[in-house]
Enzyme design. Structure first.
Site, PDB file in Angstrom:
ATOM      1  N   ASP A 133      70.752  26.954  59.108  1.00  0.00           N
ATOM      2  CA  ASP A 133      70.684  28.338  58.640  1.00  0.00           C
ATOM      3  C   ASP A 133      69.323  28.553  57.995  1.00  0.00           C
ATOM      4  OD1 ASP A 133      70.830  27.010  56.240  1.00  0.00           O
ATOM      5  OD2 ASP A 133      72.754  27.851  55.647  1.00  0.00           O
TER       6      ASP A 133
ATOM      7  N   ASP B 200      80.899  28.900  62.252  1.00  0.00           N
ATOM      8  CA  ASP B 200      80.809  27.734  61.375  1.00  0.00           C
ATOM      9  C   ASP B 200      81.636  28.041  60.147  1.00  0.00           C
ATOM     10  OD1 ASP B 200      78.507  29.596  60.327  1.00  0.00           O
ATOM     11  OD2 ASP B 200      78.931  28.190  58.716  1.00  0.00           O
TER      12      ASP B 200
ATOM     13  N   CYS C 165      99.217  16.145  67.169  1.00  0.00           N
ATOM     14  CA  CYS C 165      97.782  15.856  67.104  1.00  0.00           C
ATOM     15  C   CYS C 165      97.510  14.420  67.538  1.00  0.00           C
ATOM     16  CB  CYS C 165      97.267  16.078  65.681  1.00  0.00           C
ATOM     17  SG  CYS C 165      95.524  15.701  65.468  1.00  0.00           S
TER      18      CYS C 165
ATOM     19  N   CYS D 266      94.631  12.778  66.894  1.00  0.00           N
ATOM     20  CA  CYS D 266      93.480  12.208  66.176  1.00  0.00           C
ATOM     21  C   CYS D 266      93.835  10.842  65.600  1.00  0.00           C
ATOM     22  CB  CYS D 266      92.991  13.156  65.079  1.00  0.00           C
ATOM     23  SG  CYS D 266      93.877  13.025  63.506  1.00  0.00           S
TER      24      CYS D 266
ATOM     25  N   CYS E 141      96.392  10.920  62.664  1.00  0.00           N
ATOM     26  CA  CYS E 141      97.794  11.160  63.030  1.00  0.00           C
ATOM     27  C   CYS E 141      98.376  10.020  63.861  1.00  0.00           C
ATOM     28  CB  CYS E 141      97.923  12.483  63.785  1.00  0.00           C
ATOM     29  SG  CYS E 141      97.563  13.898  62.736  1.00  0.00           S
TER      30      CYS E 141
ATOM     31  N   HIS F 196      91.260  14.611  60.450  1.00  0.00           N
ATOM     32  CA  HIS F 196      92.342  15.401  61.042  1.00  0.00           C
ATOM     33  C   HIS F 196      91.989  16.890  61.114  1.00  0.00           C
ATOM     34  CE1 HIS F 196      96.027  17.288  62.122  1.00  0.00           C
ATOM     35  NE2 HIS F 196      95.837  18.102  61.090  1.00  0.00           N
TER      36      HIS F 196
HETATM   37 ZN   LIG Z   1      95.476  14.669  63.397  1.00  0.00          ZN
END
Ligand SMILES: [Zn+2]
Length: 378
Positions: A60, A270, A308, A310, A313, A339
Site C-alpha cells: 500500500d 485484503d 476443512c 487444512c 483441522c 485455519h
Molecule cells: Zn482448517
C-alpha cells in the site's frame, strides 16, 4: 490477499503460505519504511528476496497507516508530516517519496499515494480531499514513470505486468520460464476516493481513469461507516471502473462480504480479519464463527471444521486448540491463523471456480484449484 504488514504474515512461515496456495501478499509501506527501512530492504534485493517469497506482493502507499496510526500528522498540498508510532521521530510522505519507498521495496503492485477521507466528512471536505488525491495520483504516476526502472530486482523476477495480465495463478509458471524479465516494471494502481458521496465517487473514478493506471482500487471504505453504506458505495463505484483491469477493494472483509464483493465484480481484496481474529481465538468455519476460548470446547474432541482440509483441522481437536489458547501457547496463534487463512483462501477458490463455471469453462482460478491446491490436502 493475506496481510503481511512487516514482511511477515504473523505466526505463519512462508513455506506454509506456499502450501496454503497464497498467490499474493500485502505488505505495509508505512511499517516497512519505519522498520527495517527501505534502504535495508533495497540493499538486500527487495522484499521478495528479503522475506524469501517468490510469488506476488502488493504494497500500500502508506497513506492509510499515516492517517490511522501516527500522531501529530500534518497534511498539506505537498504531503504529510507525521510522527512514528514506534519512537516519535518525525517523517514526511509525499506522492513522490511514498512512490520512491515502494519502488525501493520492490513489490509487484504498488499504490498511488492518496488521502483516506475520514468518516463522517461534509461534502466540501470530501470534495477537497478527493481533488487532492487526484493531484497526488498524477504526481505519483509522474514520479513512477521517471523512476520505475530503479527496482531492486535481478533477472530472476517475474514481470508484474505479466502477473496483472495473466492472473497471479500463473506466477509460478512464469517464474520458471525464461525471458520473463525484460525491463519490466512494477504495476502502479490508482485509488478512487470520494467518501460516501456517490457523485464524487463517479467523478473520482472517471478522473483517475483519465490519468491512466493498469489497475484501480476503491479506497476510503471500512473507515467506520455502516456496512450497507460500504456496499452501496462499492457497487456504485464499480460501475465506472473498467472490467478489463483489476479492481481492488481495500480493507474488506468478512467471508460473507468477500463473496458478495467478488460477485459484484471486485477482483482483489485484503483484510487483516482472518489473521487478527485468529490471534484472538475467533475462527471462521463452515458452521459459522467459533470463539475457541469458550469452555464448551474444552472436551470437544472433534475437528475445528469437519469440512476443512487444512493442516490444523486435519490433525488437531477443538479441545486441544482451546487448551492451547487458554494456556497462551504460541502454537495457538499459529494453528488458528493457518485455519483462518485456509478458510478464506478456500472461499475465494470456490468463488473463482463458480466464475469459471459461469463462463462455461474452467477459468484460471479453477485450473489452479484442480492443480496445485489438490496436492495440499493432507
Ligand atoms: Zn482448517
Amino acid at each position: 490477499m493475506p496481510v503481511g504488514t512487516l514482511a511477515s504474515v504473523k505466526g505463519v512461515s512462508q513455506d506454509i503460505l506456499d502450501e496454503l496456495g497464497v498467490q499474493i501478499l500485502l505488505g505495509n509501506t508505512y511499517h516497512l519504511y519505519l522498520r527495517p527501512g527501505v534502504d535495508q530492504v533495497r540493499t538486500l534485493g527487495g522484499l521478495h528476496r528479503f522475506m524469501s517469497w517468490s510469488r506476488a506482493i502488493l504494497t500500500d502507499s502508506g497513506g492509510f497507516q499515516v492517517f490511522s496510526l501516527s500522531d501529530l500528522r500534518k497534511v498539506s498540498e505537498e504531503g504529510v508530516t507525521f510522527r512514528s508510532h514506534l519512537d516519535g521521530s518525525s517523517h514526511f510522505f509525499s506522492p513522490e517519496s511514498a512512490t520512491e519507498a515502494q519502488i525501493g521495496l520492490g513489490a509487484d503492485i504498488i499504490m498511488a499515494f492518496d488521502e483516506c477521507t475520514e468518516y463522517p466528512a461534509d461534502s466540501q471536505r470530501t470534495r477537497n480531499s478527493m481533488e487532492m488525491t487526484l493531484r497526488w495520483a498524477e504526481r505519483s504516476k509522474k514520479y513512477f514513470e521517471e523512476h520505475k526502472h530503479e527496482v531492486p530486482w535481478g533477472n530472476d523476477h517475474v514481470a508484474p505486468d505479466a502477473i496483472v495480465r495473466g492472473g497471479a495463478a500463473e506466477t509460478d509458471e512464469l517464474r520458471s520460464s525464461e525471458s520473463t524479465w525484460n525491463g519490466h516494471t512494477q504495476a502502479l494502481f490508482g485509488i478512487v476516493q470520494g467518501g460516501m458521496d456517490l457523485a464524487l465517487r463517479k467523478e473520482s473514478a472517471e478522473r483517475t481513469i483519465e490519468i491512466g493506471f493498469p489497475g484501480y482500487a476503491i479506497g476510503g471504505l471500512s473507515v467506520g461507516e455502516p456496512r450497507a453504506l460500504t456496499r452501496e458505495v462499492v457497487e456504485a463505484t464499480l460501475e465506472y471502473l473498467p472490467k478489463d483491469k483489476p479492481r481492488y477493494l481495500m480493507g474488506v472483509g468478512t467471508p460473507e462480504e468477500i463473496i458478495e464483493y467478488a460477485n459484484l465484480g471486485v477482483d482483489m481484496m485484503d483484510c487483516v480479519l482472518p489473521t487478527r481474529a485468529a490471534r484472538h481465538g475467533l475462527l471462521f468455519t463452515s458452521e459459522g464463527k467459533i470463539s475457541i476460548k469458550q469452555a464448551r470446547y474444552a472436551s470437544d474432541g472433534g475437528p475445528l471444521d469437519p469440512k476443512c482440509g487444512c493442516r490444523t483441522c486435519a490433525r488437531y481437536s477443538r479441545a486441544y486448540l482451546r487448551h492451547l489458547y487458554a494456556s497462551n501457547e504460541i502454537l495457538a496463534q499459529i494453528l488458528n491463523t493457518i485455519h483462518n487463512l485456509s478458510f478464506y483462501l478456500d472461499t475465494m477458490q470456490s468463488v473463482r471456480h463458480s466464475i469459471g463455471l459461469d463462463h462455461g469453462e474452467l477459468g484460471k482460478g479453477a485450473r489452479f484449484l484442480s492443480g496445485e491446491q489438490s496436492q495440499l490436502k493432507p
